[in-house]
Design a protein around this motif. Structure first.
Motif, PDB file in Angstrom:
ATOM      1  N   MET A   1       0.844  -1.176   0.000  1.00 43.75           N
ATOM      2  CA  MET A   1       0.000   0.000   0.000  1.00 43.75           C
ATOM      3  C   MET A   1       0.892   1.242   0.000  1.00 43.75           C
ATOM      4  O   MET A   1       1.887   1.297   0.711  1.00 43.75           O
ATOM      5  CB  MET A   1      -0.904  -0.010   1.229  1.00 43.75           C
ATOM      6  CG  MET A   1      -1.806   1.185   1.284  1.00 43.75           C
ATOM      7  SD  MET A   1      -2.943   1.204   2.678  1.00 43.75           S
ATOM      8  CE  MET A   1      -3.854  -0.276   2.398  1.00 43.75           C
ATOM      9  N   GLU A   2       0.499   2.222  -0.749  1.00 46.98           N
ATOM     10  CA  GLU A   2       1.289   3.442  -0.867  1.00 46.98           C
ATOM     11  C   GLU A   2       1.167   4.299   0.391  1.00 46.98           C
ATOM     12  O   GLU A   2       0.155   4.269   1.088  1.00 46.98           O
ATOM     13  CB  GLU A   2       0.801   4.259  -2.058  1.00 46.98           C
ATOM     14  CG  GLU A   2       1.075   3.607  -3.390  1.00 46.98           C
ATOM     15  CD  GLU A   2       0.622   4.489  -4.534  1.00 46.98           C
ATOM     16  OE1 GLU A   2       0.647   5.722  -4.384  1.00 46.98           O
ATOM     17  OE2 GLU A   2       0.251   3.928  -5.578  1.00 46.98           O
ATOM     18  N   ASP A   3       2.202   5.080   0.651  1.00 50.84           N
ATOM     19  CA  ASP A   3       2.190   5.991   1.797  1.00 50.84           C
ATOM     20  C   ASP A   3       1.049   6.998   1.701  1.00 50.84           C
ATOM     21  O   ASP A   3       0.456   7.358   2.722  1.00 50.84           O
ATOM     22  CB  ASP A   3       3.527   6.732   1.905  1.00 50.84           C
ATOM     23  CG  ASP A   3       4.640   5.846   2.437  1.00 50.84           C
ATOM     24  OD1 ASP A   3       4.331   4.800   3.047  1.00 50.84           O
ATOM     25  OD2 ASP A   3       5.816   6.198   2.251  1.00 50.84           O
ATOM     26  N   ASN A   4       0.728   7.447   0.483  1.00 50.85           N
ATOM     27  CA  ASN A   4      -0.373   8.410   0.323  1.00 50.85           C
ATOM     28  C   ASN A   4      -1.704   7.808   0.771  1.00 50.85           C
ATOM     29  O   ASN A   4      -2.522   8.496   1.383  1.00 50.85           O
ATOM     30  CB  ASN A   4      -0.484   8.880  -1.128  1.00 50.85           C
ATOM     31  CG  ASN A   4       0.612   9.856  -1.492  1.00 50.85           C
ATOM     32  OD1 ASN A   4       1.222  10.474  -0.638  1.00 50.85           O
ATOM     33  ND2 ASN A   4       0.869   9.977  -2.780  1.00 50.85           N
ATOM     34  N   SER A   5      -1.915   6.536   0.470  1.00 51.94           N
ATOM     35  CA  SER A   5      -3.145   5.869   0.888  1.00 51.94           C
ATOM     36  C   SER A   5      -3.227   5.819   2.408  1.00 51.94           C
ATOM     37  O   SER A   5      -4.275   6.099   2.995  1.00 51.94           O
ATOM     38  CB  SER A   5      -3.220   4.448   0.331  1.00 51.94           C
ATOM     39  OG  SER A   5      -3.298   4.468  -1.068  1.00 51.94           O
ATOM     40  N   ARG A   6      -2.124   5.482   3.050  1.00 57.64           N
ATOM     41  CA  ARG A   6      -2.082   5.413   4.517  1.00 57.64           C
ATOM     42  C   ARG A   6      -2.350   6.783   5.125  1.00 57.64           C
ATOM     43  O   ARG A   6      -3.076   6.899   6.106  1.00 57.64           O
ATOM     44  CB  ARG A   6      -0.724   4.906   5.000  1.00 57.64           C
ATOM     45  CG  ARG A   6      -0.468   3.466   4.658  1.00 57.64           C
ATOM     46  CD  ARG A   6      -1.374   2.611   5.425  1.00 57.64           C
ATOM     47  NE  ARG A   6      -0.611   1.803   6.345  1.00 57.64           N
ATOM     48  CZ  ARG A   6      -1.157   0.869   7.078  1.00 57.64           C
ATOM     49  NH1 ARG A   6      -2.447   0.666   7.005  1.00 57.64           N
ATOM     50  NH2 ARG A   6      -0.439   0.157   7.879  1.00 57.64           N
ATOM     51  N   LYS A   7      -1.779   7.815   4.538  1.00 55.75           N
ATOM     52  CA  LYS A   7      -2.008   9.173   5.043  1.00 55.75           C
ATOM     53  C   LYS A   7      -3.476   9.555   4.893  1.00 55.75           C
ATOM     54  O   LYS A   7      -4.062  10.160   5.801  1.00 55.75           O
ATOM     55  CB  LYS A   7      -1.123  10.174   4.301  1.00 55.75           C
ATOM     56  CG  LYS A   7       0.335  10.088   4.685  1.00 55.75           C
ATOM     57  CD  LYS A   7       1.169  11.060   3.874  1.00 55.75           C
ATOM     58  CE  LYS A   7       2.646  10.856   4.147  1.00 55.75           C
ATOM     59  NZ  LYS A   7       3.486  11.697   3.288  1.00 55.75           N
ATOM     60  N   ASP A   8      -4.081   9.216   3.760  1.00 55.57           N
ATOM     61  CA  ASP A   8      -5.497   9.514   3.533  1.00 55.57           C
ATOM     62  C   ASP A   8      -6.377   8.776   4.538  1.00 55.57           C
ATOM     63  O   ASP A   8      -7.332   9.338   5.079  1.00 55.57           O
ATOM     64  CB  ASP A   8      -5.919   9.134   2.112  1.00 55.57           C
ATOM     65  CG  ASP A   8      -5.316  10.029   1.045  1.00 55.57           C
ATOM     66  OD1 ASP A   8      -4.782  11.108   1.388  1.00 55.57           O
ATOM     67  OD2 ASP A   8      -5.384   9.648  -0.142  1.00 55.57           O
ATOM     68  N   ILE A   9      -6.057   7.505   4.786  1.00 53.15           N
ATOM     69  CA  ILE A   9      -6.820   6.700   5.748  1.00 53.15           C
ATOM     70  C   ILE A   9      -6.726   7.321   7.135  1.00 53.15           C
ATOM     71  O   ILE A   9      -7.730   7.530   7.819  1.00 53.15           O
ATOM     72  CB  ILE A   9      -6.306   5.246   5.775  1.00 53.15           C
ATOM     73  CG1 ILE A   9      -6.631   4.546   4.451  1.00 53.15           C
ATOM     74  CG2 ILE A   9      -6.902   4.482   6.963  1.00 53.15           C
ATOM     75  CD1 ILE A   9      -5.898   3.231   4.256  1.00 53.15           C
ATOM     76  N   ARG A  10      -5.521   7.644   7.559  1.00 56.30           N
ATOM     77  CA  ARG A  10      -5.317   8.218   8.898  1.00 56.30           C
ATOM     78  C   ARG A  10      -5.993   9.578   9.031  1.00 56.30           C
ATOM     79  O   ARG A  10      -6.571   9.890  10.074  1.00 56.30           O
ATOM     80  CB  ARG A  10      -3.831   8.294   9.210  1.00 56.30           C
ATOM     81  CG  ARG A  10      -3.262   6.911   9.453  1.00 56.30           C
ATOM     82  CD  ARG A  10      -1.895   6.965  10.086  1.00 56.30           C
ATOM     83  NE  ARG A  10      -1.513   5.611  10.466  1.00 56.30           N
ATOM     84  CZ  ARG A  10      -0.517   4.942   9.939  1.00 56.30           C
ATOM     85  NH1 ARG A  10       0.227   5.499   9.001  1.00 56.30           N
ATOM     86  NH2 ARG A  10      -0.228   3.720  10.346  1.00 56.30           N
ATOM     87  N   ALA A  11      -5.951  10.395   7.977  1.00 58.21           N
ATOM     88  CA  ALA A  11      -6.603  11.705   8.027  1.00 58.21           C
ATOM     89  C   ALA A  11      -8.117  11.546   8.161  1.00 58.21           C
ATOM     90  O   ALA A  11      -8.764  12.261   8.944  1.00 58.21           O
ATOM     91  CB  ALA A  11      -6.258  12.517   6.783  1.00 58.21           C
ATOM     92  N   LEU A  12      -8.697  10.617   7.408  1.00 60.90           N
ATOM     93  CA  LEU A  12     -10.138  10.384   7.478  1.00 60.90           C
ATOM     94  C   LEU A  12     -10.538   9.875   8.857  1.00 60.90           C
ATOM     95  O   LEU A  12     -11.513  10.355   9.458  1.00 60.90           O
ATOM     96  CB  LEU A  12     -10.561   9.378   6.403  1.00 60.90           C
ATOM     97  CG  LEU A  12     -12.040   9.048   6.308  1.00 60.90           C
ATOM     98  CD1 LEU A  12     -12.854  10.291   5.979  1.00 60.90           C
ATOM     99  CD2 LEU A  12     -12.273   7.972   5.268  1.00 60.90           C
ATOM    100  N   LEU A  13      -9.773   8.924   9.405  1.00 61.93           N
ATOM    101  CA  LEU A  13     -10.084   8.387  10.724  1.00 61.93           C
ATOM    102  C   LEU A  13      -9.898   9.429  11.821  1.00 61.93           C
ATOM    103  O   LEU A  13     -10.679   9.484  12.774  1.00 61.93           O
ATOM    104  CB  LEU A  13      -9.234   7.149  11.010  1.00 61.93           C
ATOM    105  CG  LEU A  13      -9.565   5.925  10.160  1.00 61.93           C
ATOM    106  CD1 LEU A  13      -8.560   4.817  10.413  1.00 61.93           C
ATOM    107  CD2 LEU A  13     -10.983   5.452  10.434  1.00 61.93           C
TER     108      LEU A  13
END
Length: 68
Positions: free
Chosen positions: A1-13
C-alpha cells in the motif's frame, strides 16, 4: 500500500474521531439524565464500482458503551 493511501486513511479516521468525540460530548451535555450510551459505529464503502463490485465489500461494525 502506498504511503499516500495510509495518510489519507489516517486523516479520514482522525477527522471522524474528532467529530465523533465532539458529537458524543454535546449529546451527553444535552441529556444529563443518561447513565450510559450504547453506540454502534459502522464503516461502509460507498464507492460506485459500476458493473464490477468487489467480491467481498468493505464493511466494519463496532458496538460499545460509554458510561458517565
Amino acid at each position: 500500500m502506498e504511503d499516500n493511501s495510509r495518510k489519507d486513511i489516517r486523516a479520514l479516521l482522525k477527522t471522524f474521531g474528532v467529530q465523533a468525540d465532539e458529537a458524543i460530548v454535546r449529546h451527553l451535555a444535552r441529556n444529563p439524565g443518561t447513565c450510559a450510551l450504547r453506540l454502534n459505529l459502522r464503516l461502509q464503502d460507498r464507492t460506485d464500482y459500476g458493473d464490477s463490485p468487489p467480491g467481498e465489500p468493505l464493511s466494519l461494525e463496532v458496538e460499545g458503551e460509554i458510561n458517565r
